[in-house]
Design a protein around this motif. Sequence first.
Motif, PDB file in Angstrom:
ATOM      1  N   ALA A  24      -8.742  -1.795  -2.027  1.00  0.00           N
ATOM      2  CA  ALA A  24      -7.976  -1.111  -0.977  1.00  0.00           C
ATOM      3  C   ALA A  24      -7.009  -2.070  -0.303  1.00  0.00           C
ATOM      4  N   GLU A  25      -7.469  -3.282  -0.030  1.00  0.00           N
ATOM      5  CA  GLU A  25      -6.610  -4.292   0.578  1.00  0.00           C
ATOM      6  C   GLU A  25      -5.437  -4.629  -0.344  1.00  0.00           C
ATOM      7  N   LEU A  26      -5.700  -4.804  -1.623  1.00  0.00           N
ATOM      8  CA  LEU A  26      -4.658  -5.136  -2.589  1.00  0.00           C
ATOM      9  C   LEU A  26      -3.616  -4.022  -2.678  1.00  0.00           C
ATOM     10  N   VAL A  27      -4.070  -2.797  -2.795  1.00  0.00           N
ATOM     11  CA  VAL A  27      -3.158  -1.660  -2.883  1.00  0.00           C
ATOM     12  C   VAL A  27      -2.302  -1.562  -1.610  1.00  0.00           C
ATOM     13  N   ALA A  28      -2.914  -1.710  -0.459  1.00  0.00           N
ATOM     14  CA  ALA A  28      -2.183  -1.638   0.811  1.00  0.00           C
ATOM     15  C   ALA A  28      -1.122  -2.734   0.903  1.00  0.00           C
ATOM     16  N   GLU A  29      -1.457  -3.928   0.463  1.00  0.00           N
ATOM     17  CA  GLU A  29      -0.497  -5.038   0.497  1.00  0.00           C
ATOM     18  C   GLU A  29       0.668  -4.817  -0.464  1.00  0.00           C
ATOM     19  N   VAL A  30       0.387  -4.284  -1.646  1.00  0.00           N
ATOM     20  CA  VAL A  30       1.468  -3.980  -2.599  1.00  0.00           C
ATOM     21  C   VAL A  30       2.433  -2.981  -1.971  1.00  0.00           C
ATOM     22  N   LEU A  31       1.894  -1.928  -1.362  1.00  0.00           N
ATOM     23  CA  LEU A  31       2.750  -0.933  -0.713  1.00  0.00           C
ATOM     24  C   LEU A  31       3.553  -1.551   0.433  1.00  0.00           C
ATOM     25  N   ALA A  32       2.883  -2.270   1.306  1.00  0.00           N
ATOM     26  CA  ALA A  32       3.546  -2.830   2.487  1.00  0.00           C
ATOM     27  C   ALA A  32       4.623  -3.848   2.112  1.00  0.00           C
ATOM     28  N   ARG A  33       4.291  -4.782   1.255  1.00  0.00           N
ATOM     29  CA  ARG A  33       5.240  -5.849   0.922  1.00  0.00           C
ATOM     30  C   ARG A  33       6.456  -5.358   0.134  1.00  0.00           C
ATOM     31  N   ASN A  34       6.302  -4.192  -0.494  1.00  0.00           N
ATOM     32  CA  ASN A  34       7.422  -3.632  -1.260  1.00  0.00           C
ATOM     33  C   ASN A  34       8.024  -2.396  -0.598  1.00  0.00           C
ATOM     34  N   GLU A  35       7.592  -2.131   0.644  1.00  0.00           N
ATOM     35  CA  GLU A  35       8.107  -1.015   1.440  1.00  0.00           C
ATOM     36  C   GLU A  35       8.052   0.297   0.650  1.00  0.00           C
ATOM     37  N   LEU A  36       6.875   0.569   0.090  1.00  0.00           N
ATOM     38  CA  LEU A  36       6.661   1.759  -0.720  1.00  0.00           C
ATOM     39  C   LEU A  36       5.754   2.751  -0.006  1.00  0.00           C
ATOM     40  N   LEU A  37       5.927   4.002  -0.338  1.00  0.00           N
ATOM     41  CA  LEU A  37       5.000   5.056   0.046  1.00  0.00           C
ATOM     42  C   LEU A  37       4.153   5.388  -1.172  1.00  0.00           C
ATOM     43  N   VAL A  38       3.019   6.002  -0.963  1.00  0.00           N
ATOM     44  CA  VAL A  38       2.190   6.426  -2.092  1.00  0.00           C
ATOM     45  C   VAL A  38       3.008   7.320  -3.021  1.00  0.00           C
ATOM     46  N   SER A  39       3.870   8.153  -2.468  1.00  0.00           N
ATOM     47  CA  SER A  39       4.684   9.064  -3.282  1.00  0.00           C
ATOM     48  C   SER A  39       5.691   8.335  -4.174  1.00  0.00           C
ATOM     49  N   ASP A  40       5.950   7.066  -3.917  1.00  0.00           N
ATOM     50  CA  ASP A  40       6.837   6.259  -4.764  1.00  0.00           C
ATOM     51  C   ASP A  40       6.125   5.712  -5.997  1.00  0.00           C
ATOM     52  N   VAL A  41       4.807   5.718  -5.967  1.00  0.00           N
ATOM     53  CA  VAL A  41       4.021   5.115  -7.050  1.00  0.00           C
ATOM     54  C   VAL A  41       3.896   6.110  -8.194  1.00  0.00           C
TER      55      VAL A  41
END
Length: 119
Positions: A24-41
């Motif tokens: 969960a921490e890894l996924v959250a960091e990937v999203l945050a550091r790349n300014e992504l929303l779940v819908s972008d994945v």
Amino acid sequence: MVRAIRGATQVDADERDLVLAATAELVAEVLARNELLVSDVISVLFTTTPDLTSEFPAVAARKVGFEDVPLLCASEIDVPGSMPRVIRLLAHADTTRPRHLIRHVYLRGAARLRHDIAQ
């Protein structure tokens, strides 16, 4: 554009709660550091070293909102001397961010894996 984002983390032991929290921490960091929303994945491939069998990393991703994102879990090759207890991900995302601005995320002990691209 579709971009691929790498990431990894390491857990202290093969315990379900540790695998879920680290993922969960890894996924959250990937999203945050790349300014992504779940819908972008678009999709995520998770791998674990063979010594992690207590839980699928995808379970953690589902719990943090990846309900309709295609997820796949696999086992890494058991290379002698490789770092133990590692969870890796390869995420594909729809983003306008140029490749050189993609932030790959290596947390905890896994930061030693890729000094060249870890942020």
